[in-house]
Write a protein that holds these residues in place. Structure first.
Motif, PDB file in Angstrom:
ATOM      1  N   ASN A  95       0.823  -1.207   0.000  1.00 13.81           N
ATOM      2  CA  ASN A  95       0.000   0.000   0.000  1.00 13.81           C
ATOM      3  C   ASN A  95       0.859   1.261   0.000  1.00 13.81           C
ATOM      4  N   LEU A  96       1.545   1.422  -1.089  1.00 12.84           N
ATOM      5  CA  LEU A  96       2.530   2.482  -1.181  1.00 12.84           C
ATOM      6  C   LEU A  96       2.258   3.287  -2.438  1.00 12.84           C
ATOM      7  N   GLU A  97       2.698   4.496  -2.444  1.00 16.13           N
ATOM      8  CA  GLU A  97       2.460   5.330  -3.622  1.00 16.13           C
ATOM      9  C   GLU A  97       3.593   6.293  -3.888  1.00 16.13           C
ATOM     10  N   THR A  98       3.971   6.337  -5.089  1.00 21.77           N
ATOM     11  CA  THR A  98       4.892   7.332  -5.636  1.00 21.77           C
ATOM     12  C   THR A  98       4.383   7.497  -7.048  1.00 21.77           C
ATOM     13  N   THR A  99       4.904   8.398  -7.826  1.00 21.29           N
ATOM     14  CA  THR A  99       4.443   8.434  -9.198  1.00 21.29           C
ATOM     15  C   THR A  99       5.565   8.864 -10.136  1.00 21.29           C
ATOM     16  N   THR A 126       8.285  11.362  -8.456  1.00 22.04           N
ATOM     17  CA  THR A 126       7.986  12.240  -7.322  1.00 22.04           C
ATOM     18  C   THR A 126       7.105  11.511  -6.323  1.00 22.04           C
ATOM     19  N   THR A 127       7.193  11.905  -5.075  1.00 21.63           N
ATOM     20  CA  THR A 127       6.522  11.088  -4.062  1.00 21.63           C
ATOM     21  C   THR A 127       6.246  11.825  -2.760  1.00 21.63           C
ATOM     22  N   LEU A 128       5.258  11.276  -2.041  1.00 17.87           N
ATOM     23  CA  LEU A 128       5.042  11.637  -0.631  1.00 17.87           C
ATOM     24  C   LEU A 128       5.560  10.492   0.241  1.00 17.87           C
ATOM     25  N   ASN A 153       5.622  11.439   4.235  1.00 18.36           N
ATOM     26  CA  ASN A 153       6.216  10.655   5.336  1.00 18.36           C
ATOM     27  C   ASN A 153       7.544  10.044   4.876  1.00 18.36           C
ATOM     28  N   GLU A 154       8.321  10.926   4.248  1.00 17.51           N
ATOM     29  CA  GLU A 154       9.576  10.490   3.620  1.00 17.51           C
ATOM     30  C   GLU A 154      10.662  10.122   4.633  1.00 17.51           C
ATOM     31  N   MET A 155      10.539  10.606   5.870  1.00 17.29           N
ATOM     32  CA  MET A 155      11.593  10.325   6.865  1.00 17.29           C
ATOM     33  C   MET A 155      11.786   8.818   7.067  1.00 17.29           C
ATOM     34  N   ASP A 156      10.730   8.042   6.717  1.00 17.47           N
ATOM     35  CA  ASP A 156      10.852   6.586   6.871  1.00 17.47           C
ATOM     36  C   ASP A 156      11.896   5.993   5.910  1.00 17.47           C
ATOM     37  N   ASP A 157      12.282   6.766   4.900  1.00 15.84           N
ATOM     38  CA  ASP A 157      13.327   6.261   3.993  1.00 15.84           C
ATOM     39  C   ASP A 157      14.715   6.305   4.627  1.00 15.84           C
ATOM     40  N   PHE A 158      14.847   6.998   5.746  1.00 20.27           N
ATOM     41  CA  PHE A 158      16.099   6.884   6.504  1.00 20.27           C
ATOM     42  C   PHE A 158      16.118   5.519   7.164  1.00 20.27           C
ATOM     43  N   ILE A 210       9.343   0.669   5.616  1.00 19.23           N
ATOM     44  CA  ILE A 210       8.096   0.080   5.088  1.00 19.23           C
ATOM     45  C   ILE A 210       8.320  -0.772   3.851  1.00 19.23           C
ATOM     46  N   TYR A 211       9.436  -0.608   3.193  1.00 20.64           N
ATOM     47  CA  TYR A 211       9.712  -1.439   2.010  1.00 20.64           C
ATOM     48  C   TYR A 211      10.537  -2.660   2.364  1.00 20.64           C
ATOM     49  N   GLY A 212      10.781  -2.847   3.660  1.00 22.13           N
ATOM     50  CA  GLY A 212      11.606  -3.979   4.061  1.00 22.13           C
ATOM     51  C   GLY A 212      13.080  -3.708   3.805  1.00 22.13           C
ATOM     52  N   CYS A 240      14.968   5.149  -3.675  1.00 26.17           N
ATOM     53  CA  CYS A 240      15.127   4.150  -4.749  1.00 26.17           C
ATOM     54  C   CYS A 240      14.687   4.715  -6.091  1.00 26.17           C
ATOM     55  N   MET A 241      14.242   5.944  -6.110  1.00 21.74           N
ATOM     56  CA  MET A 241      13.647   6.460  -7.344  1.00 21.74           C
ATOM     57  C   MET A 241      14.685   6.463  -8.474  1.00 21.74           C
ATOM     58  N   THR A 242      14.247   6.000  -9.634  1.00 23.70           N
ATOM     59  CA  THR A 242      15.165   5.721 -10.736  1.00 23.70           C
ATOM     60  C   THR A 242      14.673   6.316 -12.057  1.00 23.70           C
ATOM     61  N   SER A 244       9.508   4.488 -12.514  1.00 23.67           N
ATOM     62  CA  SER A 244       8.399   3.790 -11.852  1.00 23.67           C
ATOM     63  C   SER A 244       8.291   4.214 -10.393  1.00 23.67           C
ATOM     64  N   PRO A 245       7.089   4.101  -9.813  1.00 24.73           N
ATOM     65  CA  PRO A 245       6.988   4.087  -8.352  1.00 24.73           C
ATOM     66  C   PRO A 245       7.205   2.663  -7.854  1.00 24.73           C
ATOM     67  N   GLY A 246       7.042   2.456  -6.556  1.00 26.13           N
ATOM     68  CA  GLY A 246       7.080   1.093  -6.036  1.00 26.13           C
ATOM     69  C   GLY A 246       8.112   0.849  -4.955  1.00 26.13           C
ATOM     70  N   GLY A 247       8.587   1.934  -4.298  1.00 26.74           N
ATOM     71  CA  GLY A 247       9.532   1.752  -3.196  1.00 26.74           C
ATOM     72  C   GLY A 247      10.743   0.961  -3.658  1.00 26.74           C
ATOM     73  N   SER A 248      11.036  -0.099  -2.916  1.00 23.86           N
ATOM     74  CA  SER A 248      12.225  -0.892  -3.236  1.00 23.86           C
ATOM     75  C   SER A 248      12.126  -1.546  -4.611  1.00 23.86           C
ATOM     76  N   THR A 249      10.905  -1.718  -5.138  1.00 25.50           N
ATOM     77  CA  THR A 249      10.750  -2.405  -6.428  1.00 25.50           C
ATOM     78  C   THR A 249      10.938  -1.462  -7.618  1.00 25.50           C
ATOM     79  N   ILE A 250      11.190  -0.185  -7.340  1.00 28.41           N
ATOM     80  CA  ILE A 250      11.368   0.765  -8.440  1.00 28.41           C
ATOM     81  C   ILE A 250      12.541   0.348  -9.324  1.00 28.41           C
ATOM     82  N   ILE A 251      13.659   0.077  -8.659  1.00 26.90           N
ATOM     83  CA  ILE A 251      14.904  -0.193  -9.399  1.00 26.90           C
ATOM     84  C   ILE A 251      14.733  -1.432 -10.286  1.00 26.90           C
TER      85      ILE A 251
HETATM   86  O1  DON Z   1      12.209   7.454  -2.399  1.00 19.77           O
HETATM   87  C1  DON Z   1      11.856   6.289  -2.330  1.00 19.77           C
HETATM   88  O2  DON Z   1      12.518   5.367  -2.727  1.00 19.77           O
HETATM   89  C2  DON Z   1      10.483   5.978  -1.756  1.00 19.77           C
HETATM   90  N1  DON Z   1      10.068   7.030  -0.878  1.00 19.77           N
HETATM   91  C3  DON Z   1       9.537   5.774  -2.885  1.00 19.77           C
HETATM   92  C4  DON Z   1       8.160   5.438  -2.424  1.00 19.77           C
HETATM   93  C5  DON Z   1       7.371   4.716  -3.413  1.00 19.77           C
HETATM   94  O3  DON Z   1       7.807   4.427  -4.487  1.00 19.77           O
HETATM   95  C6  DON Z   1       6.024   4.309  -3.007  1.00 19.77           C
HETATM   96  N2  DON Z   1       5.349   3.732  -4.106  1.00 19.77           N
HETATM   97  N3  DON Z   1       4.739   3.107  -4.682  1.00 19.77           N
END
Ligand code: DON
Length: 566
Positions: free
Chosen positions: A374-378, A394-396, A415-420, A429-431, A449-451, A467-474
């Motif tokens: 349940n994650l979002e970036t775009t 870009t992302t929240l 809530n980007e601080m969680d990426d620390f 949150i992405y494991g 992870c944004m690529t 792509s979005p997708g947290g750790s799955t972006i790359i």
């Molecule tokens: O910067 C990052 O890698 C994460 N904050 C991206 C978050 C994300 O892709 C959520 N998306 N589906």
């Protein structure tokens, strides 16, 4: 930049006479094509606005700024003005630039701010409270990008978003469902009723009207940076910080600066790619993945065959292990980019991949982690007829960020601080895990992870992708590039193709249903791989340039994504 802009506007008049009606998306074979421009975004209204800017003589950068603000209105789950992101862009003069408008930790942030008295991470603090918010970078990034590359007046690229916020836009079915699903949380986390909440359930086609956001966007339209980082909007943000116990101060806002950085670049076969440098791990990881996989003839092994998946996954384990160890904000830690991406090092990393046996992740490096959803970036990809192209992610961070709406301002906080890395070895949150390199420090940028990536062939544009997708972006970007270059897919096929992902820890190949057939699952398991079916992976929006100069848009069918060309 003036001559550049004028030349483009006059060429555009010729272009406008040639406009065809937009071709319709087709998620099977080919995506829509265009000769003069292409816009691919996560939302039909943002794509429409980007296309209109191109049709009215704007260049790809004008369209990208307009799209960024449009997404803040029509795609509030991830589009934002209080988040951050990265652009990788190429100009008609064939130079590549990257812009880092990533959020920063507020100056009052501390290394252990998410740990309880027992020294353990307090669950939810870095994701579901106002303490999760980094200092937003988006507005500064857009102002800088436009100052350097824009050809239309700033006003003209912000106005479409103002209008859409003021008049409303129809929710898609998925958006209505999303807003209904977070209704309770929004009411709990906000002391008032933001526009995203109403008495009855949202349904497809309902208009979402955002008057506070329209006013904020007007201030940005009229005063650029100052419309957000000072004055009324800053007062609203600081008011919210005071009400909800946040750390961001007026000084944090005033001090925020986006940064132009050198791209990470390299070759994969005959293709050159350009991607984002730290504080995103995307470019370094992509270069490592492509470098390691180039030792294997993926083309002859075939799309998603046992061997192809095995080699890709083994590369992914090694690369994500390096990410956790070495990557962070280069202003704070020494990131050994050259060493991590050098050909000799990558050959060494590739050399210990065994052809028939999986390497257990804990012998690559120790640790444990779990993956959540349940994650979002775009991501959006835009190209114009003059050879300018923008790949932007870009992302929240999480969907609707920390789900606190700035009262009076009308926008979600990130809530980007969680990426620390809240604590060494403790998963976010992405494991994903990290250590000192990505520890929290005042003013530091959290690792991403944004690529957003551009690929060229013989110095000509070949692909715009991300792509979005947290750790799955790359890994989503990695697969999309291989799908086109090695497996000969069209842009649409490459984007639609089912995906799989490994991130070293947990030691799991996570895959979309249908990405891997049951016989292949059995064979991979016999080699020592662990597999788990999950929902959707990534949401790639991309553009492919054909040899005749046509652009094909690939919009991801996993969402409401739309490609519009002309
Ligand atoms: O910067 C990052 O890698 C994460 N904050 C991206 C978050 C994300 O892709 C959520 N998306 N589906």
């Amino acid at each position: 930049m003036k001559g550049f802009a004028l030349k483009q506007v006059s060429m555009c008049l010729v272009g406008l006479m040639l406009i065809n009606s937009c071709s319709q998306p087709n998620h099977k074979g080919l995506g829509p094509t265009g000769e003069h421009g292409m816009v691919v975004t996560a939302h039909p209204d943002a794509s429409r606005i980007g296309l209109t800017i191109l049709q009215h003589g704007g260049n790809a950068m004008d369209a990208a700024v307009a799209v960024e603000f449009a997404l803040a209105v029509c795609y509030p789950a991830a589009g934002n003005i209080a988040g951050g992101g990265f652009w990788v862009l190429r100009t008609s003069g064939e130079r590549v630039y990257t812009l880092d408008y990533r959020e920063k930790a507020p100056m009052a942030a501390t290394k252990d701010m998410y740990l309880g008295p027992d020294g353990e991470v307090v669950q939810g603090l870095s994701t579901q409270t106002i303490l999760a918010s980094g200092v937003p970078g988006t507005v500064d990034g857009m102002v800088r990008a436009h100052e350097k590359f824009g050809s239309l007046p700033w006003r003209d690229v912000v106005q479409p978003a103002v209008d859409m916020a003021r008049k409303g836009f129809p929710l898609t079915k998925a958006q209505a469902a999303d807003l209904n699903s977070i209704r309770k949380i929004l009411l709990e986390r906000n002391s008032w009723n933001p526009v995203f909440v109403r008495d009855s359930a949202w349904k497809e086609g309902d208009l979402l009207i955002q008057p506070d956001l329209a006013n904020t966007l007007e201030r940005i339209r009229d005063s650029k940076r100052d419309g957000f980082y000072s004055g009324q909007t800053a007062d609203y943000i600081i008011g919210q910080m005071q009400e909800s116990g946040g750390l961001i101060t007026y000084k944090d806002l005033q001090d925020y600066q986006s940064v132009w950085r050198e791209p990470i670049t390299g070759y994969y076969r005959d293709y050159r790619f350009y991607s984002m440098a730290p504080p995103s791990s995307g470019g370094v990881a992509l270069k490592q993945l492509l470098g390691i996989i180039s030792k294997t003839d993926i083309k002859s092994l075939g799309y998603n065959s046992v061997k192809t998946i095995h080699y890709m996954v083994e590369a992914e384990k090694r690369v994500y292990a390096d990410r956790a160890e070495y990557l962070g904000d280069p202003s704070f830690v020494n990131v050994p980019v050259a060493q991590l991406t050098n050909a000799k090092y990558l050959s060494k990393r590739a050399a210990d991949i065994k052809p028939n046996v999986a390497t257990p992740s804990d012998s690559v490096r120790a640790g444990t982690a779990a993956m959540r959803e349940n994650l979002e970036t775009t991501h959006y990809s835009i190209a114009d007829r003059w050879g300018n192209a923008v790949a932007a992610t870009t992302t929240l961070n999480g969907g609707f960020g920390c789900r606190i709406v700035v009262k009076g301002g009308g926008f979600f906080l990130n809530n980007e601080m969680d990426d620390f890395s809240s604590k060494p070895g403790s998963p976010n949150i992405y494991g994903l895990i990290g250590n000192e390199a990505n520890a929290i420090a005042p003013g530091k940028r959290m690792l991403s992870c944004m690529t957003p990536t551009l690929v060229t062939k013989n110095d000509k544009m070949f692909m715009v992708v991300g792509s979005p997708g947290g750790s799955t972006i790359i890994t989503s970007v990695f697969q999309t590039i291989l799908n086109v270059i090695d497996h000969g897919m069209t842009m649409q096929e490459a984007v639609s193709a089912k995906r799989f992902h490994h991130q070293w820890l947990p030691d799991l190949i996570q895959y979309e249903p249908e990405a891997i057939d049951s016989l292949t699952v059995t064979r991979l398991t016999a080699m020592g791989h662990h597999l788990k079916k999950i929902g959707k992976i990534g949401r790639v929006d991309a553009i492919l340039f054909w040899p005749d100069g046509k652009m094909e848009g690939g919009a991801d069918p996993r969402g409401d994504d739309t490609a519009r060309g002309f």
